[in-house]
Scaffold this motif. Structure first.
Motif, PDB file in Angstrom:
ATOM      1  N   LYS A   1       0.827  -1.211   0.000  1.00 23.70           N
ATOM      2  CA  LYS A   1       0.000   0.000   0.000  1.00 23.70           C
ATOM      3  C   LYS A   1       0.856   1.254   0.000  1.00 23.70           C
ATOM      4  O   LYS A   1       1.834   1.344   0.736  1.00 23.70           O
ATOM      5  CB  LYS A   1      -0.928  -0.003   1.223  1.00 23.70           C
ATOM      6  CG  LYS A   1      -2.076  -0.984   1.124  1.00 23.70           C
ATOM      7  CD  LYS A   1      -2.947  -0.951   2.377  1.00 23.70           C
ATOM      8  CE  LYS A   1      -4.097  -1.946   2.268  1.00 23.70           C
ATOM      9  NZ  LYS A   1      -4.915  -1.996   3.504  1.00 23.70           N
ATOM     10  N   GLY A   2       0.496   2.193  -0.856  1.00 25.73           N
ATOM     11  CA  GLY A   2       1.212   3.460  -0.941  1.00 25.73           C
ATOM     12  C   GLY A   2       2.403   3.441  -1.877  1.00 25.73           C
ATOM     13  O   GLY A   2       2.957   4.487  -2.202  1.00 25.73           O
ATOM     14  N   ARG A   3       2.812   2.257  -2.310  1.00 27.54           N
ATOM     15  CA  ARG A   3       3.975   2.153  -3.208  1.00 27.54           C
ATOM     16  C   ARG A   3       3.614   1.594  -4.579  1.00 27.54           C
ATOM     17  O   ARG A   3       4.266   1.929  -5.573  1.00 27.54           O
ATOM     18  CB  ARG A   3       5.045   1.263  -2.583  1.00 27.54           C
ATOM     19  CG  ARG A   3       5.571   1.755  -1.253  1.00 27.54           C
ATOM     20  CD  ARG A   3       6.735   0.891  -0.776  1.00 27.54           C
ATOM     21  NE  ARG A   3       6.328  -0.504  -0.547  1.00 27.54           N
ATOM     22  CZ  ARG A   3       6.822  -1.525  -1.235  1.00 27.54           C
ATOM     23  NH1 ARG A   3       7.708  -1.336  -2.196  1.00 27.54           N
ATOM     24  NH2 ARG A   3       6.422  -2.761  -0.954  1.00 27.54           N
ATOM     25  N   LEU A   4       2.616   0.762  -4.641  1.00 32.11           N
ATOM     26  CA  LEU A   4       2.207   0.131  -5.893  1.00 32.11           C
ATOM     27  C   LEU A   4       0.806   0.614  -6.259  1.00 32.11           C
ATOM     28  O   LEU A   4      -0.041   0.798  -5.379  1.00 32.11           O
ATOM     29  CB  LEU A   4       2.217  -1.397  -5.768  1.00 32.11           C
ATOM     30  CG  LEU A   4       3.550  -2.115  -5.981  1.00 32.11           C
ATOM     31  CD1 LEU A   4       4.629  -1.649  -5.043  1.00 32.11           C
ATOM     32  CD2 LEU A   4       3.350  -3.620  -5.900  1.00 32.11           C
TER      33      LEU A   4
ATOM     34  N   ASN B   1       6.597   1.509  -7.404  1.00 33.53           N
ATOM     35  CA  ASN B   1       7.559   2.542  -7.029  1.00 33.53           C
ATOM     36  C   ASN B   1       8.162   2.232  -5.662  1.00 33.53           C
ATOM     37  O   ASN B   1       7.620   1.430  -4.898  1.00 33.53           O
ATOM     38  CB  ASN B   1       6.869   3.904  -6.988  1.00 33.53           C
ATOM     39  CG  ASN B   1       6.300   4.323  -8.328  1.00 33.53           C
ATOM     40  OD1 ASN B   1       6.849   4.002  -9.380  1.00 33.53           O
ATOM     41  ND2 ASN B   1       5.185   5.037  -8.297  1.00 33.53           N
ATOM     42  N   SER B   2       9.275   2.882  -5.371  1.00 31.96           N
ATOM     43  CA  SER B   2       9.947   2.705  -4.078  1.00 31.96           C
ATOM     44  C   SER B   2      10.143   1.228  -3.759  1.00 31.96           C
ATOM     45  O   SER B   2       9.854   0.774  -2.647  1.00 31.96           O
ATOM     46  CB  SER B   2       9.131   3.393  -2.972  1.00 31.96           C
ATOM     47  OG  SER B   2       8.957   4.764  -3.241  1.00 31.96           O
ATOM     48  N   LEU B   3      10.633   0.503  -4.725  1.00 34.67           N
ATOM     49  CA  LEU B   3      10.769  -0.942  -4.554  1.00 34.67           C
ATOM     50  C   LEU B   3      11.799  -1.295  -3.497  1.00 34.67           C
ATOM     51  O   LEU B   3      12.816  -0.602  -3.317  1.00 34.67           O
ATOM     52  CB  LEU B   3      11.126  -1.590  -5.886  1.00 34.67           C
ATOM     53  CG  LEU B   3       9.937  -1.700  -6.844  1.00 34.67           C
ATOM     54  CD1 LEU B   3      10.418  -1.998  -8.267  1.00 34.67           C
ATOM     55  CD2 LEU B   3       8.972  -2.786  -6.386  1.00 34.67           C
ATOM     56  N   LYS B   4      11.516  -2.383  -2.794  1.00 40.68           N
ATOM     57  CA  LYS B   4      12.377  -2.873  -1.715  1.00 40.68           C
ATOM     58  C   LYS B   4      12.861  -4.281  -2.064  1.00 40.68           C
ATOM     59  O   LYS B   4      12.198  -4.992  -2.835  1.00 40.68           O
ATOM     60  CB  LYS B   4      11.589  -2.923  -0.412  1.00 40.68           C
ATOM     61  CG  LYS B   4      10.948  -1.616  -0.002  1.00 40.68           C
ATOM     62  CD  LYS B   4      10.098  -1.805   1.244  1.00 40.68           C
ATOM     63  CE  LYS B   4       9.421  -0.510   1.660  1.00 40.68           C
ATOM     64  NZ  LYS B   4       8.587  -0.701   2.880  1.00 40.68           N
ATOM     65  N   PRO B   5      13.963  -4.699  -1.486  1.00 42.57           N
ATOM     66  CA  PRO B   5      14.431  -6.077  -1.731  1.00 42.57           C
ATOM     67  C   PRO B   5      13.364  -7.133  -1.414  1.00 42.57           C
ATOM     68  O   PRO B   5      13.291  -8.156  -2.102  1.00 42.57           O
ATOM     69  CB  PRO B   5      15.636  -6.201  -0.791  1.00 42.57           C
ATOM     70  CG  PRO B   5      16.161  -4.808  -0.692  1.00 42.57           C
ATOM     71  CD  PRO B   5      14.938  -3.935  -0.694  1.00 42.57           C
TER      72      PRO B   5
END
Length: 113
Positions: free
Chosen positions: A62-65, A81-85
């Motif tokens: 939530k909030g990133r995709l 967006n703001s992808l994390k490992p």
């Protein structure tokens, strides 16, 4: 048939956009969306969208995709967006036609420096 594309390697904090196009009888869907899976874990909800544009997201994204739908092209998009490992996974597109779910072949997203 569902054809997904857009996966790949991206650095942490980066962005990717996945696409999935429905063809054949699958274009008569009521819901499309994405799940993801990593080895040893259950398939996890990422996002879904109905033909009325009602959306649902997994808590971890939530909030990133953002999921969107182009009815004219029978295509669902997932802007990431703001992808994390920890977003690293195989992403599977699905389409719900009445009570039946159809699945695409999966596209690998790797978030790594």
């Amino acid at each position: 048939q569902l054809q997904a594309s857009g996966g790949g390697l991206v650095q942490p904090g980066g962005s990717l956009r996945l696409s999935c196009t429905a063809s054949g009888n699958i274009f008569r869907f009521n819901t499309m969306g994405w799940y993801r899976q990593t080895p040893g874990k259950q398939r996890e909800l990422v996002a879904t969208i109905t033909t009325e544009r009602s959306t649902k997201y997994g808590d971890s994204v939530k909030g990133r995709l953002t999921i969107s739908l182009d009815n004219a092209k029978n295509t669902v998009y997932l802007q990431m967006n703001s992808l994390k490992p920890e977003d690293t996974a195989v992403y599977y597109c699905f389409s719900a036609v009445g009570p039946t779910n159809y699945w695409g072949q999966g596209t690998l997203v790797t978030v790594s420096s």
